[in-house]
Design a protein around this motif. Structure first.
Motif, PDB file in Angstrom:
ATOM      1  N   UNK A 124       0.865  -1.205   0.000  1.00 17.44           N
ATOM      2  CA  UNK A 124       0.000   0.000   0.000  1.00 17.44           C
ATOM      3  C   UNK A 124       0.895   1.246   0.000  1.00 17.44           C
ATOM      4  N   UNK A 125       0.678   2.120  -0.994  1.00 20.48           N
ATOM      5  CA  UNK A 125       1.450   3.364  -0.940  1.00 20.48           C
ATOM      6  C   UNK A 125       0.539   4.582  -0.956  1.00 20.48           C
ATOM      7  N   UNK A 126       1.104   5.631  -0.427  1.00 19.25           N
ATOM      8  CA  UNK A 126       0.351   6.869  -0.227  1.00 19.25           C
ATOM      9  C   UNK A 126       1.253   8.001  -0.705  1.00 19.25           C
ATOM     10  N   UNK A 127       0.730   8.839  -1.580  1.00 14.92           N
ATOM     11  CA  UNK A 127       1.538   9.943  -2.100  1.00 14.92           C
ATOM     12  C   UNK A 127       0.897  11.269  -1.705  1.00 14.92           C
ATOM     13  N   UNK A 128       1.638  12.042  -0.917  1.00 17.68           N
ATOM     14  CA  UNK A 128       1.152  13.378  -0.544  1.00 17.68           C
ATOM     15  C   UNK A 128       1.745  14.359  -1.554  1.00 17.68           C
ATOM     16  N   UNK A 129       0.869  15.050  -2.263  1.00 19.38           N
ATOM     17  CA  UNK A 129       1.337  15.923  -3.346  1.00 19.38           C
ATOM     18  C   UNK A 129       1.428  17.373  -2.879  1.00 19.38           C
ATOM     19  N   UNK A 179       1.980   4.660   8.277  1.00 18.92           N
ATOM     20  CA  UNK A 179       1.617   4.673   6.858  1.00 18.92           C
ATOM     21  C   UNK A 179       0.127   4.609   6.581  1.00 18.92           C
ATOM     22  N   UNK A 180      -0.692   4.633   7.632  1.00 22.75           N
ATOM     23  CA  UNK A 180      -2.153   4.521   7.461  1.00 22.75           C
ATOM     24  C   UNK A 180      -2.820   5.826   7.900  1.00 22.75           C
ATOM     25  N   UNK A 181      -3.780   6.294   7.102  1.00 23.40           N
ATOM     26  CA  UNK A 181      -4.510   7.515   7.477  1.00 23.40           C
ATOM     27  C   UNK A 181      -5.461   7.168   8.617  1.00 23.40           C
ATOM     28  N   UNK A 182      -5.248   7.781   9.787  1.00 30.01           N
ATOM     29  CA  UNK A 182      -6.078   7.485  10.964  1.00 30.01           C
ATOM     30  C   UNK A 182      -7.084   8.591  11.246  1.00 30.01           C
ATOM     31  N   UNK A 183      -6.808   9.783  10.736  1.00 29.83           N
ATOM     32  CA  UNK A 183      -7.815  10.849  10.773  1.00 29.83           C
ATOM     33  C   UNK A 183      -7.740  11.561   9.430  1.00 29.83           C
ATOM     34  N   UNK A 184      -8.902  11.704   8.802  1.00 30.97           N
ATOM     35  CA  UNK A 184      -8.938  12.333   7.486  1.00 30.97           C
ATOM     36  C   UNK A 184      -9.855  13.546   7.572  1.00 30.97           C
ATOM     37  N   UNK A 185      -9.297  14.690   7.287  1.00 37.10           N
ATOM     38  CA  UNK A 185     -10.064  15.953   7.347  1.00 37.10           C
ATOM     39  C   UNK A 185     -10.873  16.037   8.643  1.00 37.10           C
ATOM     40  N   UNK A 186     -10.190  15.806   9.721  1.00 31.56           N
ATOM     41  CA  UNK A 186     -10.713  15.940  11.092  1.00 31.56           C
ATOM     42  C   UNK A 186     -11.746  14.890  11.468  1.00 31.56           C
ATOM     43  N   UNK A 200       1.680   2.713  -9.164  1.00 35.13           N
ATOM     44  CA  UNK A 200       0.375   2.147  -9.496  1.00 35.13           C
ATOM     45  C   UNK A 200      -0.402   1.802  -8.225  1.00 35.13           C
ATOM     46  N   UNK A 201      -1.633   2.206  -8.204  1.00 37.24           N
ATOM     47  CA  UNK A 201      -2.495   1.876  -7.065  1.00 37.24           C
ATOM     48  C   UNK A 201      -2.319   2.771  -5.850  1.00 37.24           C
ATOM     49  N   UNK A 202      -1.430   3.764  -5.960  1.00 38.97           N
ATOM     50  CA  UNK A 202      -1.176   4.617  -4.786  1.00 38.97           C
ATOM     51  C   UNK A 202      -2.369   5.528  -4.521  1.00 38.97           C
ATOM     52  N   UNK A 203      -2.635   5.760  -3.257  1.00 38.64           N
ATOM     53  CA  UNK A 203      -3.638   6.767  -2.909  1.00 38.64           C
ATOM     54  C   UNK A 203      -2.952   8.128  -2.925  1.00 38.64           C
ATOM     55  N   UNK A 204      -3.640   9.102  -3.516  1.00 37.34           N
ATOM     56  CA  UNK A 204      -3.035  10.434  -3.594  1.00 37.34           C
ATOM     57  C   UNK A 204      -3.775  11.384  -2.657  1.00 37.34           C
ATOM     58  N   UNK A 205      -2.976  12.100  -1.874  1.00 39.73           N
ATOM     59  CA  UNK A 205      -3.534  13.027  -0.901  1.00 39.73           C
ATOM     60  C   UNK A 205      -3.032  14.427  -1.270  1.00 39.73           C
ATOM     61  N   UNK A 206      -3.932  15.365  -1.423  1.00 38.00           N
ATOM     62  CA  UNK A 206      -3.500  16.715  -1.778  1.00 38.00           C
ATOM     63  C   UNK A 206      -2.876  17.405  -0.573  1.00 38.00           C
TER      64      UNK A 206
END
Ligand SMILES: [Zn+2]
Length: 421
Positions: free
Chosen positions: A1-6, A391-398, A35-41
Motif C-alpha cells: 500500500x502506498x500513499x503519495x502526498x502531493x 503509513x495509514x490515514x487514521x484521521x482524514x479531514x478531522x 500504481x495503485x497509490x492513494x493520492x492526498x492533496x
C-alpha cells in the motif's frame, strides 16, 4: 500500500512525500504516483512529524474537570482514588479510547502511558491505530503481597503484549519512590535490562517528595536511585522539578531520560523551575508530556509546548530561554529518541507518523515562522487536519472513524462513575 502526498509544505519547501508501507520512502519536488497509490492533496497544508507525548495516563480523560482546584491530598483521597476503585477494565478501555481520539485530533501519534489494565489501553490504541508504550502501574506501598502480585503481572503483561502489533510496546511503570519499595525498583531495573524495556517512573515531582526521601533514605530522589543502582538508559522519569546540578550530572552520566509536564506541575503547584537548559546542555534526552487529564485537563501537545516554553522564560526572567524550536524538538525528535523510535521527523527511511496541518486556520496566518506559530499561536485540535500513523490515514479531514460512538460511550461511563445515573 502506498500513499503519495502531493505538493505539501515541508519546512520551507513545497514537495511530494511518498509513503510505502509504514515508512517514508521518498521526498522530492515531484514524484510520479506508483500504481495503485492513494493520492492526498497537500494544498494549503504543512506536513509535520507526529507529536510524541512522553507522559500521560490515557484513561484519566474520564476525570477531566472532576475535583479541580483542590489541595493534592484532598483531591487524591476524596475524589480520584474513590472513583478509581470503582473503575472496571471496560471503563479503562473507554477512557483510553477517548484519549486516543483526542490525541489523534491534536496531532499526537505516539504516547508513553502509565495506568492499571494496560491491555485495555492497548486494545484502544490498536483500534484507533496509534503507537504507544504502555506501562503497568506497580504500586505496592511497602506491602509484600501487592509487590509479589505486581511482579507476577509484569511478567504476564510482558508476555501478553507479544501478541499485539508492533505499534504497542510494554514498559514497566513503578508509580513513584514513595509508593514502590526500593527492592521493587531494583526488580524493575533487572527486568528492564533482561527484557530490554523501558521503566516509566514519576520522580522529584514535589518538594514534599524530596523531603520525605531525605527523611526515609537519607538522600535526595536521584541519589537514592543511584544508590539502588537503577539509573540507566532504560529509565524515563517524569516531572523532575526538584534536582540539583550533581543529580543532573548523574542522570546524564547514566543516560536517563526526562519528561517535562508543564501543565500538571503548574496546576498541582508541584514546582515550576524545570531546568530545561541545564539538562539539554548535559545531553539528557528531553521529552514533553501532558500528564493525565485529571491534572492537565487535555492531551494537546501543542498547548503543552506553549506552556513549557512560556514557563521556562517566566521563572528565569529570560525571553531567550526554552526557545520554540527547542521545545518543538523535544515534543517530536526528543520523544522518539526516548522511546527508541525511528520517528519524530519527516525524512526518507523514517516511520510514516505525521500530520497535515491546515494552513488556512487564522492562527497560522501569516506564515512568517511555522514552528513559532505551532508552539505559540495555535492548538493541535484546531489546526491538525489529517493524521497518518504507520503509513495509514487514521484521521482524514478531522474525522476519525467511530468518533461519535467513542464520545457517547465516554459520557455514559463517566455518568455512571460519578453517580449521575
Ligand atoms: Zn503522571
Amino acid at each position: 500500500m502506498s500513499l503519495l502526498i502531493k505538493q505539501v509544505l515541508l519546512e520551507d519547501q513545497i514537495t511530494d512525500i511518498l509513503i510505502e508501507g509504514k515508512y517514508i520512502k521518498r521526498i522530492a519536488p515531484h514524484i510520479d504516483p506508483p500504481e495503485g497509490a492513494e493520492i492526498l492533496s497537500g494544498r494549503d497544508k504543512a506536513a509535520i512529524p507526529g507529536f510524541i507525548n512522553t507522559h500521560t495516563h490515557a484513561a484519566m480523560t474520564l476525570f477531566r474537570g472532576y475535583g479541580d482546584d483542590l489541595p493534592l491530598m484532598e483531591w487524591l483521597q476524596d475524589y480520584i482514588w474513590p472513583v478509581e476503585a470503582k473503575m472496571t477494565e471496560h471503563d479503562v478501555y473507554v477512557g483510553a479510547k477517548l484519549a486516543c481520539l483526542e490525541m489523534l485530533r491534536s496531532g499526537t501519534t505516539c504516547f508513553l502511558d502509565m495506568y492499571m489494565y494496560p491491555m485495555e489501553t492497548a486494545r484502544a490504541v490498536e483500534e484507533l491505530g496509534l503507537r504507544a508504550h504502555l506501562s503497568y502501574t506497580l504500586f505496592d506501598q511497602g506491602g509484600a503481597e501487592r509487590a509479589a502480585l505486581d511482579r507476577k503481572r509484569s511478567y504476564e503483561y510482558y508476555e501478553a503484549f507479544k501478541g499485539l502489533s508492533d505499534r504497542v510496546t510494554f514498559t514497566l511503570g513503578p508509580h513513584a519512590i514513595y509508593t514502590v519499595s526500593g527492592e521493587q525498583l531494583q526488580f524493575c531495573h533487572r527486568f528492564a535490562v533482561e527484557h530490554d524495556v523501558k521503566i516509566n517512573l514519576h520522580l522529584a515531582e514535589t518538594k514534599g517528595e524530596v523531603d520525605d526521601c531525605i527523611r526515609l533514605h537519607g538522600t535526595t530522589p536521584v541519589r537514592y536511585l543511584h544508590q539502588l543502582g537503577i539509573l540507566s538508559p532504560h529509565l524515563v522519569i517524569a516531572h523532575v522539578v526538584w534536582v540539583d546540578d550533581e543529580e543532573m550530572d548523574l542522570l546524564a552520566e547514566h543516560g536517563v531520560s526526562v519528561v517535562h509536564n508543564p501543565a500538571s506541575n503548574m496546576k498541582l503547584c508541584s514546582g515550576y523551575t524545570f531546568k530545561y537548559e541545564e539538562m539539554k546542555r548535559r545531553g539528557i534526552k528531553l521529552g514533553i508530556g501532558t500528564d493525565g487529564c485529571s491534572s492537565s485537563n487535555n492531551l494537546d501537545m501543542v498547548i503543552a509546548m506553549k506552556l513549557a516554553s512560556l514557563l521556562g522564560k517566566a521563572w528565569r526572567f529570560s525571553p531567550t530561554a526554552t526557545k520554540a524550536a527547542d521545545i518543538y524538538h523535544s515534543a517530536t525528535v526528543g520523544g522518539a529518541e526516548i522511546l527508541g523510535l525511528k520517528a519524530g521527523k519527516i525524512a526518507e527511511g523514517m516511520l510514516a507518523d505525521l500530520s497535515l496541518v491546515d494552513l488556512n486556520v487564522p492562527e497560522l496566518v501569516p506564515l512568517n515562522n511555522l514552528t513559532s506559530n505551532l508552539v505559540y499561536a495555535t492548538s493541535g485540535s484546531s489546526c491538525v487536519d489529517t493524521v497518518i500513523i504507520d503509513g495509514v490515514i487514521r484521521m482524514r479531514h478531522r474525522h476519525v472513524p467511530g468518533q461519535e460512538q467513542i464520545i457517547a460511550e465516554a459520557r455514559e461511563v463517566a455518568d455512571r462513575l460519578f453517580g449521575r445515573k
